[in-house]
Design a protein around this motif. Sequence first.
Motif, PDB file in Angstrom:
ATOM      1  N   LEU A  62     -20.034   3.956   0.197  1.00 57.90           N
ATOM      2  CA  LEU A  62     -19.399   2.833   0.903  1.00 57.90           C
ATOM      3  C   LEU A  62     -18.572   3.351   2.070  1.00 57.90           C
ATOM      4  O   LEU A  62     -17.753   4.260   1.907  1.00 57.90           O
ATOM      5  N   SER A  63     -18.799   2.761   3.260  1.00 54.75           N
ATOM      6  CA  SER A  63     -17.968   3.050   4.446  1.00 54.75           C
ATOM      7  C   SER A  63     -17.364   1.734   4.922  1.00 54.75           C
ATOM      8  O   SER A  63     -18.093   0.759   5.163  1.00 54.75           O
ATOM      9  N   VAL A  64     -16.039   1.709   5.049  1.00 53.49           N
ATOM     10  CA  VAL A  64     -15.343   0.459   5.371  1.00 53.49           C
ATOM     11  C   VAL A  64     -14.394   0.702   6.537  1.00 53.49           C
ATOM     12  O   VAL A  64     -13.675   1.712   6.572  1.00 53.49           O
ATOM     13  N   SER A  65     -14.419  -0.219   7.482  1.00 50.18           N
ATOM     14  CA  SER A  65     -13.443  -0.217   8.579  1.00 50.18           C
ATOM     15  C   SER A  65     -12.859  -1.622   8.716  1.00 50.18           C
ATOM     16  O   SER A  65     -13.464  -2.612   8.273  1.00 50.18           O
ATOM     17  N   LEU A  66     -11.711  -1.725   9.336  1.00 53.74           N
ATOM     18  CA  LEU A  66     -10.991  -3.007   9.486  1.00 53.74           C
ATOM     19  C   LEU A  66     -11.045  -3.460  10.937  1.00 53.74           C
ATOM     20  O   LEU A  66     -10.704  -2.707  11.860  1.00 53.74           O
ATOM     21  N   VAL A  67     -11.458  -4.684  11.148  1.00 51.97           N
ATOM     22  CA  VAL A  67     -11.489  -5.252  12.497  1.00 51.97           C
ATOM     23  C   VAL A  67     -10.190  -6.039  12.720  1.00 51.97           C
ATOM     24  O   VAL A  67      -9.799  -6.846  11.881  1.00 51.97           O
ATOM     25  N   ARG A  68      -9.541  -5.754  13.835  1.00 52.18           N
ATOM     26  CA  ARG A  68      -8.286  -6.437  14.172  1.00 52.18           C
ATOM     27  C   ARG A  68      -8.466  -7.203  15.499  1.00 52.18           C
ATOM     28  O   ARG A  68      -9.306  -6.840  16.327  1.00 52.18           O
ATOM     29  N   ASN A  69      -7.625  -8.223  15.713  1.00 52.99           N
ATOM     30  CA  ASN A  69      -7.650  -8.954  16.979  1.00 52.99           C
ATOM     31  C   ASN A  69      -6.800  -8.241  18.016  1.00 52.99           C
ATOM     32  O   ASN A  69      -6.276  -7.148  17.762  1.00 52.99           O
ATOM     33  N   GLU A  70      -6.680  -8.844  19.190  1.00 49.39           N
ATOM     34  CA  GLU A  70      -5.939  -8.170  20.253  1.00 49.39           C
ATOM     35  C   GLU A  70      -4.494  -7.882  19.875  1.00 49.39           C
ATOM     36  O   GLU A  70      -3.884  -6.939  20.369  1.00 49.39           O
ATOM     37  N   ARG A  71      -3.944  -8.695  19.002  1.00 48.01           N
ATOM     38  CA  ARG A  71      -2.543  -8.503  18.584  1.00 48.01           C
ATOM     39  C   ARG A  71      -2.424  -7.512  17.437  1.00 48.01           C
ATOM     40  O   ARG A  71      -1.327  -7.276  16.934  1.00 48.01           O
ATOM     41  N   GLY A  72      -3.550  -6.959  17.013  1.00 49.42           N
ATOM     42  CA  GLY A  72      -3.523  -5.992  15.924  1.00 49.42           C
ATOM     43  C   GLY A  72      -3.505  -6.618  14.558  1.00 49.42           C
ATOM     44  O   GLY A  72      -3.300  -5.925  13.559  1.00 49.42           O
ATOM     45  N   GLU A  73      -3.727  -7.902  14.512  1.00 44.19           N
ATOM     46  CA  GLU A  73      -3.722  -8.576  13.209  1.00 44.19           C
ATOM     47  C   GLU A  73      -5.092  -8.406  12.535  1.00 44.19           C
ATOM     48  O   GLU A  73      -6.133  -8.496  13.196  1.00 44.19           O
ATOM     49  N   PRO A  74      -5.138  -8.149  11.223  1.00 44.67           N
ATOM     50  CA  PRO A  74      -6.400  -7.966  10.531  1.00 44.67           C
ATOM     51  C   PRO A  74      -7.230  -9.244  10.532  1.00 44.67           C
ATOM     52  O   PRO A  74      -6.703 -10.344  10.306  1.00 44.67           O
ATOM     53  N   LEU A  75      -8.557  -9.050  10.811  1.00 49.31           N
ATOM     54  CA  LEU A  75      -9.464 -10.194  10.781  1.00 49.31           C
ATOM     55  C   LEU A  75     -10.400 -10.132   9.567  1.00 49.31           C
ATOM     56  O   LEU A  75     -10.430 -11.032   8.745  1.00 49.31           O
ATOM     57  N   HIS A  76     -11.157  -9.061   9.480  1.00 47.95           N
ATOM     58  CA  HIS A  76     -12.079  -8.900   8.353  1.00 47.95           C
ATOM     59  C   HIS A  76     -12.505  -7.425   8.277  1.00 47.95           C
ATOM     60  O   HIS A  76     -12.233  -6.621   9.176  1.00 47.95           O
ATOM     61  N   PHE A  77     -13.185  -7.117   7.220  1.00 48.88           N
ATOM     62  CA  PHE A  77     -13.706  -5.755   7.012  1.00 48.88           C
ATOM     63  C   PHE A  77     -15.193  -5.714   7.375  1.00 48.88           C
ATOM     64  O   PHE A  77     -15.919  -6.696   7.184  1.00 48.88           O
ATOM     65  N   VAL A  78     -15.621  -4.542   7.865  1.00 48.57           N
ATOM     66  CA  VAL A  78     -17.045  -4.260   8.049  1.00 48.57           C
ATOM     67  C   VAL A  78     -17.413  -3.153   7.065  1.00 48.57           C
ATOM     68  O   VAL A  78     -16.817  -2.066   7.095  1.00 48.57           O
ATOM     69  N   SER A  79     -18.377  -3.480   6.210  1.00 51.67           N
ATOM     70  CA  SER A  79     -18.773  -2.527   5.162  1.00 51.67           C
ATOM     71  C   SER A  79     -20.227  -2.120   5.342  1.00 51.67           C
ATOM     72  O   SER A  79     -21.091  -2.967   5.628  1.00 51.67           O
ATOM     73  N   GLN A  80     -20.465  -0.846   5.207  1.00 48.75           N
ATOM     74  CA  GLN A  80     -21.813  -0.295   5.165  1.00 48.75           C
ATOM     75  C   GLN A  80     -22.031   0.306   3.773  1.00 48.75           C
ATOM     76  O   GLN A  80     -21.211   1.112   3.311  1.00 48.75           O
ATOM     77  N   ILE A  81     -23.098  -0.107   3.141  1.00 49.68           N
ATOM     78  CA  ILE A  81     -23.329   0.288   1.751  1.00 49.68           C
ATOM     79  C   ILE A  81     -24.708   0.936   1.655  1.00 49.68           C
ATOM     80  O   ILE A  81     -25.721   0.289   1.979  1.00 49.68           O
ATOM     81  N   GLN A  82     -24.709   2.187   1.251  1.00 51.48           N
ATOM     82  CA  GLN A  82     -25.958   2.941   1.113  1.00 51.48           C
ATOM     83  C   GLN A  82     -26.219   3.239  -0.361  1.00 51.48           C
ATOM     84  O   GLN A  82     -25.357   3.755  -1.074  1.00 51.48           O
ATOM     85  N   ASP A  83     -27.409   2.876  -0.798  1.00 50.66           N
ATOM     86  CA  ASP A  83     -27.798   3.137  -2.185  1.00 50.66           C
ATOM     87  C   ASP A  83     -28.098   4.634  -2.330  1.00 50.66           C
ATOM     88  O   ASP A  83     -29.018   5.163  -1.701  1.00 50.66           O
ATOM     89  N   VAL A  84     -27.310   5.342  -3.160  1.00 51.12           N
ATOM     90  CA  VAL A  84     -27.516   6.795  -3.378  1.00 51.12           C
ATOM     91  C   VAL A  84     -27.852   7.080  -4.827  1.00 51.12           C
ATOM     92  O   VAL A  84     -27.626   8.189  -5.309  1.00 51.12           O
TER      93      VAL A  84
END
Length: 730
Positions: free
Chosen positions: A386-408
């Motif tokens: 699992l690789s996860v990053s956080l997307v923020r708006n221009e004010r730096g407020e959290p909006l949502h997460f982007v997750s990449q999931i690889q079956d290993v």
Amino acid sequence: MADHGNSANALLERRLQELAEERRRLAMIIEGTAAGTWEWNVQSGQMRVNERWAEIVGYRLDELEPICQKTFIALVHPDDLALSDAALQDHFDGRSDHYVCLLRMRHKNGEWIWIHDRGRVFEWDGQGRPLWMAGAHADVTELQQARQDAAEMRQRLQAVVDASDEVAVIATDTDGIITLFNTGAERLLGYRAEEVLGHANPGIFHDPDEMAAYLAPLADAQGRAPTIFQALTAQAQGQTFSRQWTFLRKDGQRRQVRLSISRMDGTDGERIGYVGMAIDITEILQARAEARLAADKFAGAFTSAALGMALVSLEGRWLDVNDALCRILGYPREELLQVDFQRLTHPADLQTDLALVQDLLAGRRTHYHLEKRYVGRDGNTIWARLSVSLVRNERGEPLHFVSQIQDVSAQRSSEQRLFESEQRSRITLDAVADLVLSVALDGRIEYANAAAVRLLAGDGALSLAGHNVQDVLALTTEYAPQSLLDVAVLLDPDGNAVDLHADLLLRMGATTVPVDLTRAWLRDDEGHVRGAVWVLRDDTQQRARQREARHLAEMDPLTELGNRRGFEAHLQQAITRVERTGQAASLMYIDLDRFKPINDTFGHLAGDAVLWAVASVLRHGVRDSDVVARLGGDEFAVILSGCSPRRAARIGGELLHTLSNLSIPWDQHRLRIGASIGIAPLAAGMSVDQAVAAADAQCYRAKAMGRNNVQVQGEASELPGGPPTDGSDG
């Protein structure tokens, strides 16, 4: 008639001389072979043996007399009598040209020694029955023991090699003929060992097309390419050669292997063959291929990517998912959007995942990676990276997460198989009696086999991992047994301690054990040395054999006294002892008088007998702490420690008196000898050559004063001996 008689007598006399010369040559040949000879009257049981025959079993000839067939039977091991009788009967019946038997005989000291006995009948009676036999004994105890040791070593090696069937081990001689084919090789290639041992070449296991492409660039100007064996072993001359190859099984299946080839050298440094170790990596490569295929699919856009991708709300609900993630988790897209990731995460991994999410929200990290387990729609466990990053708006407020999931899951399964294979390898190492340590360059122990843990940490210890090797391994050397060796020198790839292992001692409490240390460097993926593997083996017996060889090299074989090489070493020690302690010491130089006439008149065998008798007189005429040596020819020397020149002169006089009365029987004669003796004190700062020259000068002075006397450096005394002789009284 008188002339005819004189001619016949002359011819007879020449024939007798020729027979005597032949007898002398045969005696010299027999003595040179160190064989015990015997003659046996088969009908009466009477036996005649030489002195060497008795010496082989530890006796003098007179201790065994009268010698007969019963003497032989009493000395032979009971289990070997039947073998001897059978071999004799085969010879008597004409089924063999000679009687040959390997048997055990009891030595005088109670030990059993191995004897190679060989002979034949040389006289038959009128009824065609064997009458007289003759033959020879040879002591082959050391050879027989070496054969047994070699057989035991081969059995131990085979047991270690066969202990793990995960690794194929194939050994060859220098011509490429297979000499070892373990169970792992049988499993990998589908051949039984007996199908390939002794005649097959390992080139038959390689894919022909692959090898043709590999060998083509190696062809010479005439287009002649080397054989597979020649090409691969040429790469393994200086170091182990490793490469991936395609192997063909007996049933035609292709297997991908990682093959490592190493050269095998004998104790003399000469090449004796090669050993190859092959690990089947077919399934690993297949798993990697599957992972690469999955990665290629994941590289597309979000909706078409094979990589599972999702947009996740701050509360953990799936906002959007791609088809790949649906396939990974086994949910239809509509159903997956109704649940959150917390519900699908394996309970054992949930808290770790949530803690990382909080780090993202708090700004302590910008992204995170985690290998975690998901619970699929069917209740199955899915391993994912699992690789996860956080997307923020221009004010730096959290909006949502982007997750990449690889079956290993496939990769984890492959890693598990590799782990199990490693565990089996460790079990194999734990079965080895040698100490095996894997040590980092900073001295930290990464692995120790069971033998090392038991010996270095005690029976109750479980592991040495994490300990510093200097704290648990006390090494010293034969040159400085009281000084502990800094093991850092053995962990320096650029150091010059490569030869230290030949003299290492392992300190175990109050005792030390000679050990041989074999070292192999461990390297990281970039080829940098990161540590070493040490194998420590008990070297007690090998060191003992080396000491015995050095002892034999310093011994005169005729007299069993020290030779010049050993004498000079002892003399240097005596001079050093005088320098250190100031204690007196003397050197006695002895040159036999009128020895040459004995050699010229009676032959070298008579001379050897005289030298042996003189050596016996000198050996028993001084203290056990004194060193007696034969310097060559008829010259001897005695190092008298703690002995002043005046006292040495008295000892020399006593020796001279004994030598003057010495009488050695030889044929119908009795041989006598005299001696001139020179004595010089040993002084601090004196060299070996100076000490010998000083004593030799006094010996020369004794000869100049009429022989058969003792001269001492710095004193005017002369100790006469008996009257000079012509070397014979008969």
